[in-house]
Structures are given as C-alpha cells and as structure tokens.
Design a protein around this motif. Structure first.
Motif, PDB file in Angstrom:
ATOM      1  N   VAL A  50       0.681  -1.223  -0.093  1.00 48.98           N
ATOM      2  CA  VAL A  50       0.073  -0.038   0.033  1.00 48.98           C
ATOM      3  C   VAL A  50       0.765   1.383   0.077  1.00 48.98           C
ATOM      4  N   LEU A  51       1.821   1.284   0.817  1.00 49.69           N
ATOM      5  CA  LEU A  51       2.729   2.502   0.816  1.00 49.69           C
ATOM      6  C   LEU A  51       3.583   2.643  -0.643  1.00 49.69           C
ATOM      7  N   ASN A  52       4.272   1.535  -1.172  1.00 54.03           N
ATOM      8  CA  ASN A  52       4.625   1.864  -2.405  1.00 54.03           C
ATOM      9  C   ASN A  52       3.442   2.260  -3.403  1.00 54.03           C
ATOM     10  N   LEU A  53       2.178   1.780  -3.387  1.00 56.83           N
ATOM     11  CA  LEU A  53       1.190   2.223  -4.278  1.00 56.83           C
ATOM     12  C   LEU A  53       0.927   3.709  -4.107  1.00 56.83           C
ATOM     13  N   MET A  54       0.806   4.098  -2.906  1.00 54.37           N
ATOM     14  CA  MET A  54       0.796   5.529  -2.785  1.00 54.37           C
ATOM     15  C   MET A  54       1.764   6.440  -3.207  1.00 54.37           C
ATOM     16  N   LYS A  55       2.738   6.017  -3.074  1.00 55.16           N
ATOM     17  CA  LYS A  55       3.802   6.718  -3.750  1.00 55.16           C
ATOM     18  C   LYS A  55       3.894   6.834  -5.150  1.00 55.16           C
ATOM     19  N   ASP A  56       3.656   5.694  -5.674  1.00 57.00           N
ATOM     20  CA  ASP A  56       3.370   5.785  -7.131  1.00 57.00           C
ATOM     21  C   ASP A  56       2.381   6.655  -7.678  1.00 57.00           C
ATOM     22  N   LEU A  57       1.146   6.518  -6.965  1.00 57.23           N
ATOM     23  CA  LEU A  57      -0.004   7.332  -7.398  1.00 57.23           C
ATOM     24  C   LEU A  57       0.288   8.735  -7.162  1.00 57.23           C
ATOM     25  N   GLN A  58       1.220   9.268  -6.281  1.00 59.81           N
ATOM     26  CA  GLN A  58       1.794  10.534  -5.941  1.00 59.81           C
ATOM     27  C   GLN A  58       2.323  11.081  -7.242  1.00 59.81           C
ATOM     28  N   GLN A  59       3.421  10.253  -7.841  1.00 61.55           N
ATOM     29  CA  GLN A  59       3.910  10.560  -8.793  1.00 61.55           C
ATOM     30  C   GLN A  59       3.190  10.789 -10.147  1.00 61.55           C
ATOM     31  N   GLN A  60       2.161   9.873 -10.262  1.00 59.74           N
ATOM     32  CA  GLN A  60       1.050   9.797 -11.547  1.00 59.74           C
ATOM     33  C   GLN A  60       0.444  10.968 -11.447  1.00 59.74           C
ATOM     34  N   HIS A  61      -0.454  11.339 -10.268  1.00 64.41           N
ATOM     35  CA  HIS A  61      -1.189  12.391 -10.377  1.00 64.41           C
ATOM     36  C   HIS A  61      -0.725  13.710  -9.622  1.00 64.41           C
ATOM     37  N   ASN A  62       0.487  13.779  -9.219  1.00 62.77           N
ATOM     38  CA  ASN A  62       0.823  15.033  -8.822  1.00 62.77           C
ATOM     39  C   ASN A  62       0.309  15.325  -7.466  1.00 62.77           C
ATOM     40  N   LEU A  63       0.229  14.369  -6.724  1.00 59.49           N
ATOM     41  CA  LEU A  63      -1.040  14.511  -5.347  1.00 59.49           C
ATOM     42  C   LEU A  63      -0.057  15.249  -4.320  1.00 59.49           C
ATOM     43  N   THR A  64      -0.626  16.034  -3.349  1.00 60.64           N
ATOM     44  CA  THR A  64       0.259  16.386  -2.239  1.00 60.64           C
ATOM     45  C   THR A  64      -0.510  15.311  -0.966  1.00 60.64           C
ATOM     46  N   TYR A  65       0.167  15.014  -0.158  1.00 58.95           N
ATOM     47  CA  TYR A  65      -0.394  13.830   1.093  1.00 58.95           C
ATOM     48  C   TYR A  65      -0.121  14.607   2.192  1.00 58.95           C
ATOM     49  N   ILE A  66      -1.055  14.428   3.025  1.00 62.62           N
ATOM     50  CA  ILE A  66      -0.992  14.778   4.574  1.00 62.62           C
ATOM     51  C   ILE A  66      -1.005  13.187   5.016  1.00 62.62           C
ATOM     52  N   ILE A  67      -0.030  12.832   5.888  1.00 62.55           N
ATOM     53  CA  ILE A  67      -0.230  11.274   6.665  1.00 62.55           C
ATOM     54  C   ILE A  67      -0.232  11.382   7.887  1.00 62.55           C
TER      55      ILE A  67
END
Length: 679
Positions: free
Chosen positions: A536-553
């Motif tokens: 799940v953590l790897n997936l979240m990093k991949d999607l952040q790159q694909q969608h230019n996301l900003t995360y608050i964890i």
C-alpha cells in the motif's frame, strides 16, 4: 522437561465445502521463563496455534493429529470439562482486541473478580481484593476506583492492562498473547511490552507472543517460530533469525519494514501475491508462488524443516538465502535544505483552534467543560510533498486533518487552500474545493458502505458532482481499480468480500475518484500486515507521482512516516511541539516528546531493542479537558522545571525549517548515524 511441548500439531476447520488445514504439522517447545514468538502474516496459523493450545477453536475446528503436552499432560485429548482446570488457571490468554473481549455491561471489577471466584473459589470480598491486587500489579492508576469503571470508560492502553490483569488473576504458568499491542500507540505499546517483560521475570512465567510486528519480536522473544500457510518456515533464536534469516519468507518480511535508521529506500520490498488457500490441496513449497528465488524443484516437492550442515537453525527451503541484504533496494536522497521560497504552499493552517463543549444532563444539558482538541496550530503544506503528522491518540492529529478537508468546523483561526480561506468564505467555497481535498479513512471496512457494490462506492462522488455519463463513470471506476492494483471485475463485489489490504486500496481509489490535489490519509496502514503495508505504501508513492498529489499522512507509526514524509509535525495534547524535515526529526530532534516517541518505536534489531533503557516512556497523556498549565508535556517530561509549569514555550528555530517549542531542548546528538545515500 519443557513446560509446553507441541508435537506435529494439525488443526482443521470443517466448512460446508471441505476443510481448512489451519495448522499443519507444527512443533516447538516453551520452557519456564521463556518467551517464544509466533510471527507471520494473517492466515499463517499463528493465532490458531495459540487457540489450539487452550482448546478455544472456532465452530467446526478440531485437532486432528498431534500432541499439546503441558507439564506432561496432553491437552489435545482432554474434554472441555477437563480443560477448564487448565484454561485461565494454568494457561491464560490475552486477546487482540480488548474492547470486543471485555463484557461491555459488566464493570472491570466484576469481570476480574469472576475469574478469581470461578478458579480460586474466593468469596466476593476476597475476589475484589485480588482484583485490586492484580490491577496494581499491571500499573493501573487508582486501581480501587477503576473497579467500578466499564470498559468504554478506559483508554485502549488501560483496557489492555485490564485484559492482562484478568489473565494474571490465577498466577498462570503460561501466558499466550495474541497481538497484544497492535491497535495501541507506540508509547502505550512500549509501556505494555515493558510491563509484560517485568511480569514474566517477577512471576517466572513462560509466554507465547503472537504478532506480525518483527520489531516487537526482536526485543521480547527468546526464540522465534516463523509461520507460513499453517507450517513452520523457520525456527531460531531471535538473535540468529535477525542476523541471518535463511528462509526467503523471513527475509522478505524483514525487507518489507520501513527502516528507522540509515538511508531511506525509494521503495519497500513487497511480497507478491497472497497466501495460499488452505482448503485446497497444496503441492510443493507453499511459499513458491510468491518466492523470488523459486526453482522447478520447489513447485513439485515440499521441503522438510531441517538444519543442514553449516546452518545454525532449522528452516524449510531447498535454496536458503545466505544474508539479510540479498533483496536489493534502491536508495533515494531528499533535498532537505530546499528553501521555503522555492515551493508553493497549497495548504496553510493559521493559528487554528478546535474545541468541543462537554455537557451534562438528560433533559436540560448544561456545559461543564471544554475539550481542547487543537490549540493554536500553525503550519504550511507545499504542493507535491508528503507532510506527516505524528503523535499519540488524543493529540489532535486526526481532528487537524478533518478540519483541513472541511469534515470538522474551526473554532478559531484560518485554513487556506491555494491562498483562499475555506473557513471565512463560507460553505459555497468549501463545496467548490471539496473535489480537491479528499480524506482516506483509517478503517476502510467502517468507511465503505457494506450495502453498496464497489462500482457504486467509487462512482458515488462522480454522481454527486454530476461528472460524466454512466458509461464514462463505469470507465472511470475500471481505471481507478486498475490504478490501485485491483481487477475491474472487483467492481461487482461488496466490501466484505475483500481482504484488509484490498479494502484499503478501494478506499484510496475512492479518494482519487475526483482527481483531488490533496489527500489526507488517516493511519492508512495501521491495521495491515507488514507485507501488505509495504504494498500500500509503494502504491501511494506511485500514485503521488502519477497524479502530482500532495499527501498529509496522519500516523503514530514513525517508521511509516519516515518512509513517506518530506516534513513532519509532532503534536502533543492539541499543540504542535516540533516541526522539521525527516532528517531534523529523526537525527536532530529537540523536543523531549519527540525523543520519547522515537525511543518507543520497536526496531527489528534484537541488539538495539535489548540495549534500550526501560522506563523512557512516562505516564499517560493527560485529559484534554484540563490540560496541564504551561508546557503541556511537562507532567511526563524528565527535564521539566518550574518555568515549564508557568509559561507556554514559544517556537525556536534550529534550522531552515526546523522549529521546536521547548525551554530546555535536547542537545544536538544525532539519534542515528548519518548515512550517505548511494545510487
């Protein structure tokens, strides 16, 4: 002679269609005063092994073969009536979730006293005295007063102490602990583990510790049984296992853990696939379909548990790994010194306050106090970064995240999204930016409607915002499922038909449905196995790159935050006490509370864990209704002085983006050695 000897244990569970071989030929011993750890993913058979010892099997469960010898008596051959002489009195168990294990309609005193009356024949007065005695033994504050409390009136850590006290009522010789700290904060977890270690020595007990947390195992277990698909994959002392694991499964479990020291890997190793279906016939090595070193022999022949010449402990593998670093990881270096002026603040939290009234009265309610959930919190989140918020339960981190996405109102202060206030501009503006601010909930099972199919869950945001035709929405649902690693065919299934990791992927897909700019993720992997967590953590990093996301964890797991976050905010009792880059927090922390959190994290290294000084975690978090004066952490701080009670410390800057609110900051002494990143 061992206190407990398990020989070739086979436990089956009858289903309507076939049988599940939940435990398949497990053997190990537990000696007096020893702790044996059972570790593995969900479905590995570790909990069922513990249940088999006590005869607490689910409907349809039975021991089909093998021995469970306790002090020379084969418990597997005893009737339920005969087992009552041992269950609770000689062998006790602490269950995973105290809230579901404790009776909600009985007081704590009644539940502990019942054990004393049933097994020890005590009268009511003596049983109550014994209840007070064991509550004192486990460090319960005001034990006599707590006898009248109901389970819901206690915190998670105190409920777990009640479970341990109940298990100790009859002075058992063997204590079985099933994931005793899984749902607890890192500080409460440290207290419970220290308590158990102390009790084991004082009472000369033996313990079986069931967990998926390799850090917990490293610091507490003398010997470790690694289980996979109902079988023992590897058996060793904790020192041997962590120094040189031989089975690829053990190696993969260790490689899946986010590191607390050294360089940060760009990706965590994740074990592909899922454990096998134990109701089907299995041929060859059970781990073969998921093993990166698999050979043809592994698929047709099952290896035996053995320690060949030259190997220090037994394992089940034809091609053992020779070193713990065999799985390669790529290393990333973060630009920790980038200036604020080089980045755009997408979220600005400006002196935010959140308070809740406390009322009393059945018909006419009157205000009797105020819960100070968040007090004067200020920080910014930059576009494209991952911002971590850490702290214990009750520190205000989830409330802060909920206010950012508009799920909670703000009592005072302001929150701005891309420079425009979402507090002062009213509901219409908040509705217009709702698409760009999404929340990923901690418990995906509770947040997903059990009556809706996945396709309806994922398309609901699109329907509410009037986006696309039905065909376009169906295409979006299929795309989202593929992006989070699920088959489009999953759209027609209900949430209960998925595993915990798969439900978390669905929750992430729902957060992505409206193509947001910011996702607030509240404890996104806290309830997952270590192997699923890494996926799940790897997936979240991949999607952040694909969608230019900003995360608050938002998390209490500092290893997860270190792996994911660029900058980290540390909160305590509603206040922000330290803010800095990942390197600032993990190598140059100034606030004593930050140091306490770091010291409490269990590390997958027996030498480090056993060298830790016990007692570094002090007390429990005070009430948010009546927080301490001055510095709120002073009641638990080893360095507090008179000034701390009289004044609230202001922020002091220690680096480009490093701030801490403390009158007596910790001296600069890196917790971990600086490691040069490579690659």
């Amino acid at each position: 002679m061992p206190l407990l000897e398990i020989n070739d244990l086979h436990t089956n569970i009858r289903l309507r269609k076939g049988e599940v071989r939940a435990v398949d030929g497990v053997s190990f011993e537990v000696n007096v005063g020893q702790t044996v750890g059972l570790v593995g993913e969900s479905g590995s058979g570790k909990t069922m092994t513990g249940m088999s010892i006590l005869g607490l099997l689910p409907t349809g469960g039975y021991i089909s073969q093998g021995q469970v010898l306790y002090d020379g008596v084969d418990l597997a051959k005893l009737s339920q009536t005969e087992m009552r002489r041992y269950r609770g009195k000689e062998i006790a168990m602490v269950f995973q979730d105290p809230m579901t294990s404790l009776n909600p309609v009985l007081t704590i005193g009644d539940q502990i006293s019942e054990t004393a009356r049933l097994h020890l024949g005590m009268n009511k007065t003596d049983a109550e005295s014994r209840a007070i005695e064991v509550l004192s033994l486990v460090g319960m504050p005001n034990p006599k007063e707590r006898l009248t409390y109901f389970p819901h009136q206690l915190s998670g850590g105190l409920r777990q102490r009640v479970m341990i006290a109940m298990a100790l009522t009859c002075d058992p010789k063997l204590l079985i602990l099933d994931e005793p700290t899984t749902a607890l904060d890192v500080t409460i977890q440290a207290q419970i583990l220290e308590l158990l270690e102390d009790l084991k020595e004082r009472l000369s007990m033996a313990m079986i510790l069931v967990t998926h947390d390799m850090g917990v195992i490293a610091g507490r277990a003398d010997e470790v049984v690694v289980m996979y698909a109902g079988k023992v994959a590897e058996f060793a002392t904790s020192t041997e296992l962590f120094r040189a694991p031989y089975h690829p499964y053990t190696e993969a479990l260790l490689a899946s853990i986010p590191p607390l020291e050294g360089a940060i890997p760009e990706r965590l190793y994740s074990i592909p696939g899922l454990p096998p279906d134990l109701s089907t016939e299995l041929i060859g090595c059970r781990f073969a379909p998921r093993c990166r070193y698999v050979q043809d022999r592994c698929r047709i022949e099952e290896p035996e548990l053995d320690a060949p010449d030259g190997y220090s402990h037994p394992f089940t593998c034809f091609y053992p790994v020779s070193a713990p670093d065999r799985i390669p990881v790529s290393i990333t270096r973060r630009d920790q010194a980038a200036s604020k002026t080089d980045r755009e603040a997408i979220i600005e939290v400006d002196h935010v306050v959140k308070e809740y009234p406390v009322t009393k009265g059945a018909l006419v309610q009157r205000k009797i106090g105020t819960v100070k959930a968040v007090t004067d919190v200020t920080f910014s989140v930059y576009r494209g970064e991952t911002f971590g918020i850490v702290g214990e339960s009750g520190c205000g981190k989830t409330t802060t995240g909920s206010m950012i996405v508009g799920l909670e109102g703000v009592t005072a202060g302001d929150i701005r999204f891309k420079g425009k206030s979402i507090v002062k501009n009213g509901g219409s503006h908040l509705k217009s930016v709702r698409r760009d601010l999404q929340f990923m909930f901690q418990d995906p099972y509770a947040s997903l409607d059990p009556r809706m199919r996945v396709k309806d869950i994922l398309s609901e945001p699109l329907v509410i915002h009037h986006l696309g035709t039905q065909r376009e929405r169906d295409a979006t649902v299929a795309r989202l499922l593929r992006e989070v690693g699920l088959s489009p065919s999953a759209a027609d299934r209900y949430p209960h038909e998925f595993s915990g990791g798969q439900r978390q992927r669905i929750g992430l897909a729902r957060a992505l449905a409206l193509q947001p700019e910011v996702i607030v993720a509240d404890e996104p992997v806290s309830a997952l196995d270590v192997s699923i967590r890494s996926q799940v953590l790897n997936l979240m990093k991949d999607l952040q790159q694909q969608h230019n996301l900003t995360y608050i964890i938002i998390s209490h797991d500092l290893s997860v935050v270190r792996f994911m976050a660029d900058r980290i905010a540390v909160m305590y009792l509603g206040r922000l006490v330290e803010l800095g880059t990942e390197a600032d927090i993990f190598q140059r922390a100034k606030h004593p509370y930050t140091h306490m959190l770091l010291d409490a994290v269990p590390e997958a290294n027996p030498e480090v864990e056993k060298a830790k000084e016990h007692g570094t975690v002090r007390g429990e978090i005070p009430s948010a209704i009546t927080p301490p004066s001055g510095c709120r952490f002073r009641t638990r701080c080893a360095y507090a002085q008179e000034r701390c009670a009289e004044e609230s410390p202001e922020y002091t800057q220690y680096g480009v983006e490093h701030y801490a609110a403390c009158f007596f900051p910790m001296a600069h002494a890196p917790r971990f050695a600086e490691v040069e990143a490579v690659g």
